[in-house]
Every structure is written in structure tokens, then in C-alpha cells.
Design an enzyme around this catalytic site. Structure first.
Site, mmCIF file in Angstrom:
data_model
loop_
_atom_site.group_PDB
_atom_site.id
_atom_site.type_symbol
_atom_site.label_atom_id
_atom_site.label_comp_id
_atom_site.label_asym_id
_atom_site.label_seq_id
_atom_site.Cartn_x
_atom_site.Cartn_y
_atom_site.Cartn_z
ATOM 1 C CB SER A 106 12.224 -9.913 -23.076
ATOM 2 O OG SER A 106 11.771 -10.691 -24.136
ATOM 3 C CG ASP A 156 14.002 -6.424 -30.394
ATOM 4 O OD1 ASP A 156 13.913 -7.616 -30.788
ATOM 5 O OD2 ASP A 156 13.686 -6.068 -29.255
ATOM 6 C CG HIS A 187 14.772 -9.306 -27.735
ATOM 7 N ND1 HIS A 187 13.678 -8.486 -27.872
ATOM 8 C CD2 HIS A 187 14.447 -10.185 -26.749
ATOM 9 C CE1 HIS A 187 12.723 -8.865 -27.025
ATOM 10 N NE2 HIS A 187 13.170 -9.881 -26.326
HETATM 11 C C1 MLT Z 1 6.980 -12.650 -25.045
HETATM 12 O O1 MLT Z 1 6.659 -13.797 -25.266
HETATM 13 O O2 MLT Z 1 6.685 -12.035 -24.009
HETATM 14 C C2 MLT Z 1 7.804 -12.000 -26.097
HETATM 15 O O3 MLT Z 1 7.756 -12.764 -27.269
HETATM 16 C C3 MLT Z 1 9.186 -11.781 -25.660
HETATM 17 C C4 MLT Z 1 9.854 -13.065 -25.320
HETATM 18 O O4 MLT Z 1 9.713 -13.507 -24.201
HETATM 19 O O5 MLT Z 1 10.530 -13.638 -26.177
#
Ligand code: MLT
Length: 205
Positions: A106, A156, A187
């Protein structure tokens, strides 16, 4: 004097030449992905920094303005900071930089992708779980000797399937050898992601 790795981090020595650079998601920390790293490769050394940005108390690797909307100036600055940390840590722990594999989830996958695009000399390989296009660089990097695995979730809600494909295309245009795998799920990481990453790691030299 040797430069000191200046992120809070964990380092776990390994019994092979490989080092997994573990990059956690929003709200994670340097301990979060250690079990995943061990599961992916029981012999690799593990280097796991904690993101320096806090969002409502949750560590991240760069600032965002909203979900999926990044502060690009901060992202660029933090990407260089993390790349410099990897260099300093490699010197400090005697890590072979040619054997580093980033494993990002992520937010951690997004900064790993940003590092591929802005500092292409740092990472020879990366596993990007649930990654987005972090930015489009002004000059195309040369990623012709870089291998990337992207793990996407078909349901996701944060990273649509089209976004994972765009990231794969961006990296391929720069010459990277990209494998994209999609798994039924959202996710969160699934056992299938981990199995696919383990198999893919075995194909690296
Ligand atoms: C980010 O901010 O890098 C993406 O939105 C993924 C997350 O951290 O939720």
C-alpha cells in the site's frame, strides 16, 4: 565517518546475500512486515524502516492530501530521503545493493514505485502489493535491468484494477520486466499474494 541510517528501523541479519527492504502501509511500523519478510524468504536479511510522516498519529512514507491524492513535493523529497537511507544502511550493515528486493504494501508499495521512477539505481527488484501510480517522472528512468511483481486485488476499493495496469505500463515503458498478478480480494493482503511473491522471488537470481 560512515553515514548513519537515519530512519527508525529494524535490521534482521540473514543467511543469504539477499536483503528484503520492507515498507509498511499507512499506520504500520518497522516491526509490521518482519513476519511477512520471514515468510517470503527465511534466509534473507530484512531491513524495515518506519515512515517519517504522521497522519493523525499513523506513520506513512509521504504526505497525502486525501485518499489516493498525493503531496507530490513531499513524495519527491521523501523518496530521495528513503533512497539515501537505503544507501547508508547498505554501507552500515554491509548489504549487497544488487541483491535488494523491496517489498512494499500500500503506502509502502507506492514509495517503492516512486523510488523505482526517481532513483532507478537503488532497487534491482520490487514486489508491490496494492500499489498505485505514485507520480509520472519528468524524465524516463532506465529500468531495463529491474524486475517488478505487482500484486493487485480485483475488488480493491482504494486501487482500481486499471490503476495497477497503468503502473505496470509506466514501469514497462521504462524497460522494467513487470509481472502483474490479480487476486480475488480487496486492499488487504491474501495468502495467494504471499504464495505468488514467494514463487516470483525464486525466479530472481
Ligand atoms: C497512499 O496513500 O499511499 C495510498 O492511498 C494507500 C494508503 O496508504 O492508503
Amino acid at each position: 565517518m560512515r553515514p548513519q541510517p537515519d530512519f527508525i528501523h529494524e535490521f534482521v541479519a540473514g543467511s543469504s546475500e539477499r536483503t528484503l527492504l520492507l515498507l509498511h502501509g499507512t499506520g504500520g511500523n518497522e516491526r509490521d512486515l518482519i513476519p511477512l519478510g520471514r515468510e517470503l524468504d527465511p534466509r534473507a536479511a530484512l531491513l524495515s524502516p518506519r515512515g517519517k510522516v504522521l497522519e493523525n498519529g499513523m506513520p506513512r512514507f509521504f504526505r497525502r492530501l486525501a485518499e489516493g491524492v498525493f503531496d507530490l513535493e513531499d513524495l519527491r523529497k521523501r523518496t530521495h530521503e528513503l533512497a539515501d537511507f537505503v544507501i547508508a544502511a547498505a554501507e552500515h550493515y554491509e548489504i549487497d545493493m544488487k541483491k535488494i528486493v523491496a517489498v512494499g504494501y500500500s503506502n509502502g508499495a507506492n514509495i517503492a514505485a516512486s523510488m523505482l521512477l526517481l532513483r532507478p539505481e537503488i532497487l534491482p527488484a520490487a514486489i508491490l502489493f496494492r500499489a498505485m501510480v505514485p507520480l509520472v517522472p519528468e524524465t524516463q528512468p532506465n529500468l531495463s535491468s529491474v524486475r517488478v511483481l505487482i500484486g493487485a486485488g480485483t475488488l480493491d476499493p482504494i486501487v482500481p484494477a486499471s490503476e495497477a495496469k497503468q503502473l505496470a505500463e509506466l514501469l514497462r515503458r521504462a524497460g522494467a520486466d513487470v509481472t502483474i498478478r490479480s487476486f480475488e480480494g480487496g486492499h488487504e493482503l491474501t495468502a495467494d499474494d504471499i504464495d505468488a511473491a514467494r514463487e516470483w522471488l525464486m525466479t530472481l537470481r
